[in-house]
Design a protein around this motif. Structure first.
Motif, mmCIF file in Angstrom:
data_model
loop_
_atom_site.group_PDB
_atom_site.id
_atom_site.type_symbol
_atom_site.label_atom_id
_atom_site.label_comp_id
_atom_site.label_asym_id
_atom_site.label_seq_id
_atom_site.Cartn_x
_atom_site.Cartn_y
_atom_site.Cartn_z
ATOM 1 N N LYS A 9 0.827 -1.195 0.000
ATOM 2 C CA LYS A 9 0.000 0.000 0.000
ATOM 3 C C LYS A 9 0.869 1.254 0.000
ATOM 4 C CE LYS A 9 -3.754 2.207 2.588
ATOM 5 N NZ LYS A 9 -4.640 2.089 3.787
ATOM 6 N N GLY A 10 0.538 2.194 -0.903
ATOM 7 C CA GLY A 10 1.267 3.451 -0.943
ATOM 8 C C GLY A 10 2.534 3.419 -1.754
ATOM 9 N N ILE A 11 2.834 2.285 -2.336
ATOM 10 C CA ILE A 11 4.032 2.141 -3.157
ATOM 11 C C ILE A 11 3.607 2.069 -4.623
ATOM 12 C CG2 ILE A 11 6.064 0.741 -3.672
ATOM 13 C CD1 ILE A 11 6.165 2.037 -0.947
ATOM 14 N N GLY A 12 4.190 2.899 -5.443
ATOM 15 C CA GLY A 12 3.792 2.935 -6.837
ATOM 16 C C GLY A 12 4.341 1.807 -7.681
ATOM 17 N N ASP A 13 5.287 1.052 -7.141
ATOM 18 C CA ASP A 13 5.890 -0.033 -7.910
ATOM 19 C C ASP A 13 4.870 -1.127 -8.174
ATOM 20 O OD1 ASP A 13 8.231 1.343 -7.833
ATOM 21 O OD2 ASP A 13 9.063 0.225 -6.132
ATOM 22 N N PRO A 14 5.107 -1.920 -9.226
ATOM 23 C CA PRO A 14 4.177 -3.004 -9.531
ATOM 24 C C PRO A 14 4.244 -4.103 -8.453
ATOM 25 C CG PRO A 14 6.108 -3.152 -10.942
ATOM 26 C CD PRO A 14 6.188 -1.839 -10.214
ATOM 27 N N THR A 15 3.323 -5.034 -8.570
ATOM 28 C CA THR A 15 3.263 -6.161 -7.632
ATOM 29 C C THR A 15 4.573 -6.949 -7.663
ATOM 30 O OG1 THR A 15 0.887 -6.334 -7.967
ATOM 31 C CG2 THR A 15 2.006 -8.262 -7.069
ATOM 32 N N GLU A 16 5.030 -7.345 -6.465
ATOM 33 C CA GLU A 16 6.273 -8.113 -6.354
ATOM 34 C C GLU A 16 5.957 -9.595 -6.174
ATOM 35 O OE1 GLU A 16 10.320 -8.420 -3.586
ATOM 36 O OE2 GLU A 16 8.698 -7.038 -3.037
ATOM 37 N N ALA A 17 6.612 -10.426 -6.982
ATOM 38 C CA ALA A 17 6.488 -11.875 -6.832
ATOM 39 C C ALA A 17 7.544 -12.347 -5.838
ATOM 40 C CB ALA A 17 6.670 -12.563 -8.177
#
Length: 811
Positions: free
Chosen positions: A133-141
């Motif tokens: 939440k609040g992080i603009g980076d894409p989803t991390e696997a």
């Protein structure tokens, strides 16, 4: 360790992986193919690390071998004078330090290679996709395995350790909103994917997307595997409720009530691994102690922590603790022998009287009485042993008591005893000096061996003798010889003083029962136990024979340690784990709490398996929940039984009362219905069990447990089976002293089966004559719940009334 040829195979496989990766990268991939491509990438990283670390390991091994072979070639040896001796010693120590450093490096390199070898077989078992939440980076696997794997750049995480904070998302949450805890607080976000894998030999066998903690397909596959002689580490199948136990950092007392086969012990061992990972800067394996129910169980779980990449914690049984404290002076009855004795005396007046004593001496009431007694002893009443030599009194009991009570009570028993100990050692030293001219010393000195004369000569030389005043030097040698003779003669006294044996703890304990006024003053309710006369007589009889009943061992040990002052080493213990905690009396639980006063406790058990008399009145957990403040105590329940098939769980639940069985839930793994065989006599019983063993062995079951009620019956059963079975089916009798569970057919008494599991269990003579009383009910339940896949019950004549009437019955 892998051989050189095996490492060559790994290198060849790495080359093949590169080719496979290039071929797959040119095509549009399905999710399965994407995961297989990613697996190839990880295995390539592992293979590259393996080759590098294997080369380093070879260098380290060569260094160690070289230093050992050339050790004395590199040491300058010269004993011509004191200076040369010093230089020789310094040279030896330098070589020793160099060797130790190389051996440490070799050990570390070996551990790294072993870990990489396991990762090459199965690098991870789960994947979660998380968007913070609040992080603009894409989803991390995030991929999760038994150990972390970081790229050569030191930043790329290919695999996260299962104990890492982010890994808790896999165990605790379904897809959707999710949080995990870090040292600074909580991280919020969304879990978008949960995926599980079964990877064996570097090959992906299965892949599942799941909304549960652990998919049933994965768990079914693991639980259907055969049992082993050692417990496995199954971090891939940790359930949500088990994860709460593993990661709890808040509570000082964690009490876990779990059904048979619910994973209590696995969760405890994984909790230890987690704590060692989480607090690796301040916590070591030597600061954690686990109390196991018996030596067999100790060996059974010994492989789990090393498989998780951690060194084993300290492990002991409560029996070993008693032996360490009391076993040098007394023969101490163990819990198993007490159980056998009570079983043989059942129904007799003596047996019933002792049963009442066992229950009372294990109670919280008696612990409170002993606590109050110790407070009274601060002012008077401690008994001491005088120091005598050949009838000569060196220090009297009265002198020791006067010295002890001259030290202020606020200093505590430990300080007082330590001061008296130092004083007594000084008194013994003074006495030696006073005896140097005594006739007995003179006569003994004339009979000394040549080695003693040589030692006396060396002593005088060290002090600068044998130069000018020769007459004086010879006199000093004579004095030295006489002193050595006197010191050798009183060496047992010195040893006794150093081990605090000048405190007569057995007499202090006995005095409590003899002085009824003191007992009533110390008892919380001011009352005497009804059979105190019998208790005193029993103590007199057993102590007089240098024996201690099991029910007296813990109270005596507590008084002894309290008077001496608890050892400082126990203050270093930060975590105490107690397995099968329902078998501990309230007194034993309170004693452990007092012994490890600064430690956090994790206690695990199942009150449906409370098979010992000393704990059957304790309400399930022997007062564990009352040892610490409610706000620092947590009680958790594990209700799902994973060990046994659904049919076995359903069968064993019927052995218990409806109330006790209500909370047990079977895991949905199907198997054959348990079978009861009624035999006409002992010969028929042996033949029926042999037929069952032969059938199950032919079906490929690797571990088969033949469980009898007592040690005597298990010995008889083993003898019968060894005679009737062919040599290719080995039969092992497991005793209380066994340290490891053997492969094949194991014959053991009921109380040694606690915590252990077998592919198949055959219960030896579950007749009404053996398991007919109410107190036998939980014991029979415990025996039957050791089975993973197959349960066969045999009885001579009328079966136990606690056995279910349904199911398959052979006559």
């Amino acid at each position: 360790m892998k051989s050189a040829s095996e490492h060559d195979k790994i290198q060849d496989y790495g080359d093949w992986l590169s080719g496979e990766w290039e071929a797959m990268s040119n095509e549009a991939l399905t999710p399965r193919e994407e995961e297989e491509e990613r697996l190839l990438t990880v295995l390539e990283q592992v293979g590259r690390r393996m080759r590098k670390e294997s080369a380093l390991l070879g260098d380290r091994r060569g260094d160690v071998v070289g230093i050992r072979q050339e050790f004395w070639d590199d040491v300058r040896v010269n004993f011509s004078d004191s200076t040369e001796v010093g230089e020789t010693w310094s040279s030896i120590m330098q070589q020793k330090e160099l060797l130790l450093e190389r051996e440490r490096s070799h050990r570390i390199a070996t551990e790294v290679v072993d870990r990489l070898t396991k990762q090459f077989d199965s690098p991870y078992f789960a994947r979660i996709d998380f968007r913070e939440k609040g992080i603009g980076d894409p989803t991390e696997a995030i991929y999760i395995g038994r150990a972390s794997l970081v790229g050569e750049d030191g930043e790329t995480f290919y695999v996260y350790d299962w104990r890492a904070p982010v890994s808790s998302l896999f165990y605790d949450h379904e897809p959707g909103s999710a949080t995990y805890r870090v040292p600074d607080g909580w991280i919020e976000g969304e879990l978008t994917l949960k995926r599980q894998f079964v990877i064996r030999g570097g090959q992906m066998k299965f892949m599942f997307d799941t909304s549960e903690t652990v998919g049933d397909e994965i768990l079914q596959a693991v639980l259907s595997e055969g049992s082993d002689t050692a417990m496995k580490s199954i971090v891939a199948t940790i359930q949500k409720e088990q994860n709460v136990i593993i990661r709890d950092e808040k509570h000082k007392m964690l009490v876990v009530q779990g059904a048979a086969g619910s994973g209590k012990t696995s969760a405890a061992l994984q909790r230890i691994a987690y704590l060692l990972y989480r607090f690796r800067e301040t916590l070591g394996p030597n600061q954690i102690i686990l109390f196991s129910p018996n030596p067999v169980f100790k060996g059974y779980i010994s492989r789990v922590l090393p498989d998780l990449g951690e060194a084993n914690m300290r492990q002991m049984t409560f029996r070993e603790l008693i032996e360490a404290r009391l076993g040098r002076r007394f023969e101490v009855e163990d819990l198993f022998a007490q159980t056998e004795a009570l079983s043989e005396e059942g129904g007799q007046n003596a047996g019933e009287t002792r049963e009442r004593a066992v229950r009372y001496k294990g109670s919280e009431h008696f612990f409170a009485t002993v606590e109050n007694y110790l407070k009274k002893l601060e002012n008077s009443g401690v008994r001491f042993r005088p120091l005598r030599f050949r009838g000569i009194s060196i220090v009297t009991e009265e002198e020791i008591a006067e010295k002890f009570y001259a030290i202020q009570a606020s200093d505590g028993f430990g300080t007082r005893s330590a001061n008296v100990r130092r004083w007594l050692l000084e008194k013994l030293n003074d006495w030696v000096e006073s005896q140097l001219d005594a006739k007995w010393v003179e006569e003994a000195a004339e009979l000394v061996e040549i080695e003693d004369i040589q030692r006396a000569y060396v002593d005088v030389r060290r002090k600068g003798g044998f130069h000018d005043e020769v007459f004086d030097d010879e006199e000093q040698m004579t004095i030295r010889l006489r002193r050595r003779v006197a010191e050798d003669c009183i060496a047992p006294l010195v040893k006794a003083v150093r081990s605090y044996r000048f405190i007569d703890a057995p007499e202090v304990y006995r005095d409590l029962f003899e002085n009824r006024g003191v007992f009533m003053a110390c008892a919380p309710d001011g009352k005497l136990p009804p059979n105190i006369e019998w208790m005193l007589q029993r103590i007199d009889d057993s102590f007089g024979r240098k024996m201690i009943d099991h029910e007296d061992a813990t109270p005596l040990m507590y008084i002894s340690e309290a008077l001496e002052g608890f050892r400082k080493v126990e203050d270093e213990i930060q975590h105490v784990f107690v397995d099968e905690a329902q078998d501990y009396s309230p007194f034993q639980a309170a004693y452990l709490r007092r012994r490890y006063l600064r430690a956090r406790f994790t206690v695990l058990g199942d009150f449906n398996q409370a098979i010992y008399l000393q704990s059957q009145d304790s309400g399930g957990f022997g007062g564990w929940t009352r040892l610490m403040a409610p706000e620092t105590t947590s009680v958790l329940k594990l209700t799902t039984s994973y060990r046994s098939t659904e049919q076995i769980v359903a069968y064993t639940k019927k052995i218990l009362s409806q109330e006790d069985a209500a909370s047990i839930t079977p895991f949905h793994r199907s198997g054959e219905v348990p079978r009861l065989t009624v035999c006409s006599d002992g010969g028929s019983l042996g033949e029926s069990v042999v037929a069952g063993i032969s059938e199950l062995s032919a079906r490929g079951y690797g571990t088969i447990g033949i469980i009898a009620k007592t040690a005597r019956e298990s010995g008889d059963a083993a003898a019968v089976l060894k005679e009737l079975l062919p040599d290719e089916i080995p039969v092992s009798l497991v005793t209380g002293g066994a340290a490891q569970l053997p492969k094949g057919v194991s014959v053991l008494p009921s109380y040694l089966a606690k915590g252990i599991e077998f592919d198949a269990v055959l219960v030896w003579d579950a007749s009404a004559s053996q398991y007919g009383q109410e107190k036998d009910r939980k014991l029979l339940y415990t025996v039957c719940t050791r089975a993973l896949h197959v349960l066969r019950v045999f009885a001579i004549g009328e079966p136990s009334p606690w056995l279910p009437t349904g199911g398959a019955i052979d006559g």
